[in-house]
Design a protein around this motif. Sequence first.
Motif, PDB file in Angstrom:
ATOM      1  N   ASN B 206      -6.592  45.028 -51.521  1.00 42.85           N
ATOM      2  CA  ASN B 206      -6.818  44.219 -49.830  1.00 42.85           C
ATOM      3  C   ASN B 206      -7.913  45.049 -49.334  1.00 42.85           C
ATOM      4  OD1 ASN B 206      -7.015  47.298 -50.276  1.00 42.85           O
ATOM      5  ND2 ASN B 206      -4.762  47.301 -49.771  1.00 42.85           N
ATOM      6  N   GLN B 207      -7.844  44.918 -48.405  1.00 45.81           N
ATOM      7  CA  GLN B 207      -9.403  44.750 -48.148  1.00 45.81           C
ATOM      8  C   GLN B 207     -10.360  46.310 -48.282  1.00 45.81           C
ATOM      9  OE1 GLN B 207     -11.424  42.067 -47.219  1.00 45.81           O
ATOM     10  NE2 GLN B 207     -12.979  43.677 -47.235  1.00 45.81           N
ATOM     11  N   GLU B 208      -9.231  47.446 -47.523  1.00 45.62           N
ATOM     12  CA  GLU B 208     -10.166  48.793 -47.523  1.00 45.62           C
ATOM     13  C   GLU B 208     -10.345  48.930 -49.002  1.00 45.62           C
ATOM     14  OE1 GLU B 208      -7.326  52.460 -47.071  1.00 45.62           O
ATOM     15  OE2 GLU B 208      -6.059  50.768 -47.113  1.00 45.62           O
ATOM     16  N   LEU B 209      -9.796  48.934 -50.444  1.00 50.75           N
ATOM     17  CA  LEU B 209     -10.235  48.753 -51.275  1.00 50.75           C
ATOM     18  C   LEU B 209     -11.002  48.423 -51.455  1.00 50.75           C
ATOM     19  CD1 LEU B 209      -9.526  50.084 -54.321  1.00 50.75           C
ATOM     20  CD2 LEU B 209      -8.153  47.602 -55.098  1.00 50.75           C
ATOM     21  N   ILE B 210     -11.250  46.808 -51.114  1.00 49.70           N
ATOM     22  CA  ILE B 210     -12.883  46.452 -51.791  1.00 49.70           C
ATOM     23  C   ILE B 210     -13.435  47.390 -50.583  1.00 49.70           C
ATOM     24  CG2 ILE B 210     -14.113  44.448 -51.373  1.00 49.70           C
ATOM     25  CD1 ILE B 210     -10.992  42.616 -51.441  1.00 49.70           C
ATOM     26  N   ASP B 211     -13.414  47.280 -49.214  1.00 51.46           N
ATOM     27  CA  ASP B 211     -14.943  48.036 -48.849  1.00 51.46           C
ATOM     28  C   ASP B 211     -14.921  49.326 -49.649  1.00 51.46           C
ATOM     29  OD1 ASP B 211     -15.425  46.072 -46.681  1.00 51.46           O
ATOM     30  OD2 ASP B 211     -13.650  46.956 -45.328  1.00 51.46           O
ATOM     31  N   SER B 212     -14.294  49.398 -50.772  1.00 49.53           N
ATOM     32  CA  SER B 212     -14.455  51.519 -50.934  1.00 49.53           C
ATOM     33  C   SER B 212     -15.485  51.167 -52.223  1.00 49.53           C
ATOM     34  CB  SER B 212     -13.326  51.376 -51.381  1.00 49.53           C
ATOM     35  OG  SER B 212     -12.291  51.666 -52.695  1.00 49.53           O
ATOM     36  N   CYS B 255     -19.287  36.245 -52.527  1.00 49.05           N
ATOM     37  CA  CYS B 255     -18.324  35.562 -53.167  1.00 49.05           C
ATOM     38  C   CYS B 255     -17.770  36.868 -54.142  1.00 49.05           C
ATOM     39  CB  CYS B 255     -19.538  35.458 -54.882  1.00 49.05           C
ATOM     40  SG  CYS B 255     -20.652  34.570 -54.464  1.00 49.05           S
ATOM     41  N   ILE B 256     -17.359  38.123 -54.445  1.00 54.43           N
ATOM     42  CA  ILE B 256     -17.529  38.677 -55.244  1.00 54.43           C
ATOM     43  C   ILE B 256     -15.753  39.088 -54.560  1.00 54.43           C
ATOM     44  CG2 ILE B 256     -18.432  41.103 -54.778  1.00 54.43           C
ATOM     45  CD1 ILE B 256     -16.390  40.410 -57.837  1.00 54.43           C
ATOM     46  N   ASP B 257     -15.664  39.740 -53.044  1.00 53.44           N
ATOM     47  CA  ASP B 257     -14.353  40.101 -52.110  1.00 53.44           C
ATOM     48  C   ASP B 257     -13.389  38.928 -52.752  1.00 53.44           C
ATOM     49  OD1 ASP B 257     -16.280  41.964 -51.681  1.00 53.44           O
ATOM     50  OD2 ASP B 257     -16.012  41.991 -49.667  1.00 53.44           O
ATOM     51  N   LYS B 258     -14.433  37.591 -52.083  1.00 49.31           N
ATOM     52  CA  LYS B 258     -12.990  36.557 -52.212  1.00 49.31           C
ATOM     53  C   LYS B 258     -12.657  36.133 -53.863  1.00 49.31           C
ATOM     54  CE  LYS B 258     -15.424  32.595 -50.284  1.00 49.31           C
ATOM     55  NZ  LYS B 258     -15.998  31.645 -50.104  1.00 49.31           N
ATOM     56  N   TRP B 259     -13.023  37.036 -54.437  1.00 52.66           N
ATOM     57  CA  TRP B 259     -12.530  37.237 -56.092  1.00 52.66           C
ATOM     58  C   TRP B 259     -11.062  37.876 -56.329  1.00 52.66           C
ATOM     59  CZ3 TRP B 259      -9.879  34.947 -59.719  1.00 52.66           C
ATOM     60  CH2 TRP B 259     -10.015  35.557 -61.154  1.00 52.66           C
ATOM     61  N   LEU B 260     -12.061  38.941 -55.373  1.00 55.55           N
ATOM     62  CA  LEU B 260     -10.974  40.704 -55.712  1.00 55.55           C
ATOM     63  C   LEU B 260      -9.925  40.089 -54.702  1.00 55.55           C
ATOM     64  CD1 LEU B 260     -14.037  43.481 -55.227  1.00 55.55           C
ATOM     65  CD2 LEU B 260     -12.574  42.587 -57.666  1.00 55.55           C
ATOM     66  N   LYS B 261     -10.189  39.425 -53.824  1.00 54.98           N
ATOM     67  CA  LYS B 261      -8.870  39.500 -53.366  1.00 54.98           C
ATOM     68  C   LYS B 261      -7.126  38.409 -53.892  1.00 54.98           C
ATOM     69  CE  LYS B 261     -10.453  39.378 -48.630  1.00 54.98           C
ATOM     70  NZ  LYS B 261     -11.425  38.790 -47.503  1.00 54.98           N
ATOM     71  N   ARG B 262      -7.610  37.654 -54.818  1.00 58.33           N
ATOM     72  CA  ARG B 262      -7.149  37.362 -55.428  1.00 58.33           C
ATOM     73  C   ARG B 262      -6.482  37.849 -56.729  1.00 58.33           C
ATOM     74  NH1 ARG B 262      -7.223  31.682 -55.528  1.00 58.33           N
ATOM     75  NH2 ARG B 262      -8.137  30.248 -53.503  1.00 58.33           N
ATOM     76  N   ASN B 263      -8.313  39.139 -57.732  1.00 56.47           N
ATOM     77  CA  ASN B 263      -7.764  39.636 -58.662  1.00 56.47           C
ATOM     78  C   ASN B 263      -8.317  40.468 -59.147  1.00 56.47           C
ATOM     79  OD1 ASN B 263      -6.748  40.653 -61.309  1.00 56.47           O
ATOM     80  ND2 ASN B 263      -7.075  38.429 -62.265  1.00 56.47           N
TER      81      ASN B 263
END
Lengths: 193, 287
Positions: B206-212, B255-263
Amino acid sequence: MPTDFRRVKKELQECAKDEALTGVSARLKNEDDLTQLEGKIKGPQGTSYEGGVFKVDIEIPDSYPFEPPKMKFSTKIWHPNVSSQTGAICLDILKDKWSPALTLKTALLSLQALLSAPEPTDPQDAQVAEQYLKEREKFEQTAAFWTSSYASESSSDEIVERLCGMGFGKDQVLEALDATDGDENAALEKLLG
Amino acid sequence: MTAMALRLSDRLRGFFDAADGAEGELAADPLLDVVHQYPEEAAWFIKVVMFFGSISGVIISIPCGVFLTMYWAPCGQCNRPLRYWILVHCVLQLLQAPVRLVFFLRLCHVQSLNNNIQECVRQLTHSAAWRTSKVVSIITYGWFILGIVWLLNSTYCKPCPGLYRLSLAVIFAAVARLLMTLIVFYHSFPPRFQGQGLPPKPRGANQELIDSMPLIVYSQEMRGEETSCAVCLSDFDRDAVLRRLPCGHSFHRGCIDKWLKRNKVCPLCLQDIEVQSPKTSKVKKAI
């Protein structure tokens, strides 16, 4: 999400650089469509696929590179992880193990590696896998027969010679072959008008 | 006379063939995706569903038709127009039956000839018949829900007591068919497809995890690290905003945010970004 076409273009250039070395290549099926590609894989030496060139249908999905390219063999091939009827491929990196750091080239190289080392425990074609496990010799024979029947590309010189032998001028033949990407039958059709 | 029949059969065949211009929407059909990956299983699944769909539609419509012709007038006095509901439901089912049957027969034919199933499904799903059938399906579902609402609101109908029971039976039959479709689906496909396709595993972040994950600004002085983004394959420009994952790999933020949302794994070393284990990442780097 629009496809990252810059990346696809870059990948094609990258592929073209060391084609001769890697034995895998990729090109556009027609120049203005970056979603339909054709890959080619040289059969690895020391396997029943040696001497063959296997074509792979590649479709770039909208969300590429976040989703894997869709690949299937368009050349018939006898292999436990490829459907002998449809060419569908069972390979984890083309499914749930895909990563955007992989590329068309690495995917094609993985396919080439799969030809060297089949994984009969995770088969796509159950019949082929069973033969691979139980009657290895027969498997090798069938695979080699399919390679020579479906995957052998005559060298372009031979084709030119054959077509010229039919009474067409050499320039005419070369032009036709160029327009049809070296496909002998298509070139002949073109020559016959 | 024969010429007319021929033209009619041509027209009919055209109804079930792909329109030439339909090539563009190729990727849009999720059914084709499934067929692409599991042609044999998908063909079996579609055949079973089409066959039972057409047969059950006809079987249900027969008793309904008989009942309605016998009791049409008395049913008119009930407080909800359930007689119309059953009539329309049956008509919709009967409309679907021939399309489903043709689909079924074509697949059988293609399979017996060992032809390309994918191409056959592609042609059928791009045909006018399939599109029409899709529209009819949507109408059927809407009508089905309306029927449930009417049924729940209807009171005991003295002049025509059978109507309520018949409507109930029709709705049960429809639900049973839906359940059967689901069961057939689960039996048709290998578990790996179900795991990956339908109820998607919670693989994305989720966005929260990505933002961390920390953001850094790229500069040429950052030695010993990547100089390009493994996702878009472009070199990092000066002052590009990168996101660094716990494993130490950096990518363009977008780039990486888009990917992390998937996997939520690093594209390069496949380490899960939630598993914070500096030890293992060091070991991996050393290797």
